[in-house]
Scaffold this active site. Structure first.
Site, PDB file in Angstrom:
ATOM      1  N   GLU A 153      37.641  29.039  27.792  1.00 55.31           N
ATOM      2  CA  GLU A 153      36.341  29.713  27.868  1.00 55.31           C
ATOM      3  C   GLU A 153      35.655  29.822  26.509  1.00 55.31           C
ATOM      4  O   GLU A 153      34.444  29.668  26.403  1.00 55.31           O
ATOM      5  CB  GLU A 153      36.513  31.102  28.496  1.00 55.31           C
ATOM      6  CG  GLU A 153      36.934  31.078  29.967  1.00 55.31           C
ATOM      7  CD  GLU A 153      38.412  30.832  30.205  1.00 55.31           C
ATOM      8  OE1 GLU A 153      39.175  30.790  29.191  1.00 55.31           O
ATOM      9  OE2 GLU A 153      38.841  30.689  31.357  1.00 55.31           O
ATOM     10  N   HIS A 183      39.449  41.090  39.007  1.00 52.55           N
ATOM     11  CA  HIS A 183      38.564  40.138  39.681  1.00 52.55           C
ATOM     12  C   HIS A 183      37.452  40.827  40.468  1.00 52.55           C
ATOM     13  O   HIS A 183      36.876  40.220  41.362  1.00 52.55           O
ATOM     14  CB  HIS A 183      39.353  39.233  40.644  1.00 52.55           C
ATOM     15  CG  HIS A 183      40.288  38.275  39.975  1.00 52.55           C
ATOM     16  ND1 HIS A 183      41.441  38.681  39.368  1.00 52.55           N
ATOM     17  CD2 HIS A 183      40.228  36.929  39.808  1.00 52.55           C
ATOM     18  CE1 HIS A 183      42.065  37.622  38.861  1.00 52.55           C
ATOM     19  NE2 HIS A 183      41.348  36.550  39.119  1.00 52.55           N
TER      20      HIS A 183
END
Lengths: 336, 339
Positions: free
Chosen positions: B62, B131
């Site tokens: 990322e 999440h």
């Protein structure tokens, strides 16, 4: 190369003088004409000179928090860079960036104050060059203390898997702030990080600008010919503390002395001597460089400081409607 | 306006595809955006039309690919970078809040970062604490990024056109529950008519999704629909106005103030954590500018706990329609409806 190196060295010596003004005898970081921290790169000149010699304005360079020598070689506007370091209105960033955050889009130069974090944007510049089908390349400079960072390791992989025209230049000055290299890694040749990614790599074990120039020619040629990324490590030396005011109590005296003894500029002068360039010619280059630096510093110090209201400008390129310049964001109106 | 209905994901993709056709410099980069077509259908069909060069799957790195987005944007391209879940931004936060958000400012406006960073947010499907976050407040708190949160397909398309064309970094946060995914049914509401042609919705223009005279509910994302449900449920008791913020940066304070001056009562509903977040910001702005018009204030958000996994636990902490109904009732607003 010689001109850039002597410019960079003298620039840093002058900055050091200016920086210490008002900060002595008891060191007060907030006093004096240059605000904030100052990280000097004296002893690093050979890497910038040898590498950037092969670059053109349209190539992108990202530098770390010790950026002056690279910026000078890349052709960053010396007057405006100096004004930025002095926190003046006419500086590269209008006094909002300071010495660790220099941006000159005219020559595609940027830097980051965070270890290794200037590396991914260099990969992005290389990606843009590839997508646009130009033969421009990108070079990311970073220190040996930065090569254990995820940002660097991720960037190696992304650059390799996408075959991007980027060269990673590691400046090994043996010190990561107060940590000597032998305490942070067992791999003395940092360029070998390339082996795990099948990236060509080379280390120049001493700060010989000519040798760096030769090694960089190969790495940059590879990038320019669309043959993917390379790593080049250069052994340099840290002639000063990590930042100005760093007493370096952690550093053995003999290491400091050794760094002073090895001097890439003297080494290059010997090479020039052998090539028949006279001392007079060298002196002339040096004098011109010093004059340029003195002029830049004098000009910068003469520049106005920014108006306080300018602090509210430039958050966005395209400020949202309702955001007016010089308006604090806390008045309950439609701002931010 | 056309009757052509679209899911929110389809509307977003329509905007991206349109911009990619119009401008060679627009490209998409992220994890699982090409072959998988976006795990929340945010890139469906793009690889087929534009190929791998313009719809790039990248390694799970990322920091590298978001940072590369910054570098490509600074080079003048218009990358759309996706990082699946807002929860994952931590691993690349330096690139987001030190480079993407600040390079324009630190360069004194000499550098632009025209990049769209899109990500999925929100819970309601029992995926637990790593999440399910929305983290709206985190990104709105950090200066230098525009922050967009659509709640309908119509808004999603117009805001996406704007995001890609904007010269600044835009964080585009879409709620998974609104996307119209086969495996995560959406509530009624996000699927709307969407014009085929391109159109933009200016950032900083909140939308009054329902007009009312008694209580102002300010919210965003999924909770726009929950607030609308609550308003319907209360329709016989109290007249509720629902304001959808649509963007957090810039924030349309005027529309909120105008509403509060009319209703005198404010409820702020957010799926982010309560403390130091959107609910605090909105109530503070209203208190600063319209204290004398304010009769009652309540806020409803995640009560400062990580989002739990088990259904009864998640239901407990996420603001539901019932919670909104109760909160509005607790203000005991004077009813202005005709008897």
């Amino acid at each position: 190369m010689y001109e850039w190196m002597v410019t960079a060295r003298y620039y840093e010596e002058r900055l050091q003088e200016e920086y210490l003004e008002g900060k002595q005898p008891a060191f007060d970081i907030s006093a004096g004409p240059i605000p904030g921290e100052l990280h000097l790169a004296a002893g690093h000149e050979s890497s910038a000179a040898g590498v950037v010699s092969h670059l053109r304005d349209s190539d992108t360079v990202t530098a770390p928090h010790r950026p002056h020598h690279v910026a000078i070689a890349k052709g960053v506007d010396l007057d405006r860079m100096t004004a930025e370091i002095f926190g003046r209105e006419t500086g590269l960033g209008k006094g909002k960036g300071g010495h660790m955050h220099l941006f000159d889009p005219d020559v595609n130069f940027a830097c980051s104050g965070i270890i290794a974090q200037g590396v991914p944007p260099a990969v992005g510049a290389a990606l843009a060059a590839k997508k646009r089908n130009t033969d421009d390349i990108a070079v990311a400079f970073l220190g040996e203390g930065a090569i254990d960072q995820g940002a660097f390791l991720e960037s190696l992989n992304l650059a390799k898997v996408q075959d991007l025209p980027v060269v990673f230049v590691i400046e090994d000055n043996d010190w990561a702030i107060s940590m000597p290299k032998e305490r942070i890694t067992d791999v003395q040749d940092g360029s070998r990080r390339g082996e795990g990614h099948d990236i060509p790599h080379e280390r120049v074990g001493h700060d010989d600008a000519v040798e760096v120039f030769e090694a960089a020619r190969e790495a940059i040629g590879r990038a320019r010919d669309d043959n993917g990324p390379s790593i080049l490590e250069v052994q340099v030396h840290r002639r000063m503390g990590h930042f100005m005011g760093d007493a370096e109590a952690y550093r053995p005296e003999e290491d400091k002395e050794a760094a002073q003894m090895r001097d890439s500029i003297e080494r290059l002068e010997a090479t020039m001597e052998d090539a028949g360039i006279t001392a007079d010619e060298r002196d002339s280059i040096r004098t011109d460089a010093q004059e340029r630096v003195d002029d830049a510093i004098a000009w910068a110090k003469d520049q106005p400081e920014p108006e306080p209201d300018a602090a509210y400008e430039d958050v966005f390129t395209n400020p949202p409607s309702g955001v007016t310049d010089a308006e604090p964001a806390t008045d309950g109106g439609e701002t931010q | 306006m056309t009757d052509r209905e679209r899911t929110m994901s389809r509307a977003m993709v329509d905007a991206i595809a349109h911009e990619m056709r119009e401008n060679e410099e627009v490209f998409v980069m992220g994890e699982d955006v090409a072959d998988y077509e976006g795990i929340f259908d945010s890139t469906t069909g793009l690889r087929e039309e534009f190929g791998y060069d313009r719809v790039m799957d990248v390694p799970i790195s990322e920091t590298a690919f978001i940072g590369a987005g910054v570098g490509a944007a600074q080079s003048g391209m218009r990358p759309i970078v996706e990082l699946m879940f807002a929860d994952f931004f931590g691993v690349a936060m330096d690139q987001i809040y030190n480079n993407m958000a600040k390079n324009t400012y630190m360069s004194g406006g000499n550098v632009s970062v025209p990049m769209t960073l899109m990500t999925a947010v929100g819970g309601t499907y029992n995926d637990a604490a790593q999440h399910s976050q929305t983290l709206y407040g985190t990104f709105a708190h950090l200066p230098g990024m525009k922050v967009v949160v659509p709640s309908t397909a119509y808004d999603a398309k117009g805001l996406m056109h704007n995001a890609i064309r904007d010269d600044d970094p835009v964080v585009y946060m879409f709620h998974k529950r609104l996307m119209g995914l086969g495996w995560m049914p959406a509530p009624d509401g996000p699927k709307t008519p969407v014009p085929e042609e391109d159109y933009t919705i200016p950032f900083g223009s909140a939308d009054v999704k329902r007009e009312g005279d008694d209580v102002t509910v300010v919210t965003l994302g999924l909770h726009v629909h929950r607030a609308l449900e609550a308003a319907e449920e209360l329709a016989d008791e109290v007249d509720v106005e629902v304001i959808d913020l649509r963007t957090l940066v810039p924030l349309d304070t005027e529309t909120i103030l105008e509403s509060v001056r009319k209703t005198g009562n404010l409820v702020v509903v957010d799926e982010d954590y309560q403390s130091f977040g959107v609910t605090g910001e909105i109530t503070a702005r209203v208190a600063e500018a319209a204290l004398e018009d304010l009769e009652g204030v309540k806020r409803l958000a995640i009560p400062d706990v990580p989002i739990p996994y088990a259904r009864p636990l998640e239901n407990e902490v996420l603001p539901g329609t019932d919670d909104i109904v109760q909160t509005i009732r607790s203000l005991d607003p004077v009813r202005s409806l005709s008897p």
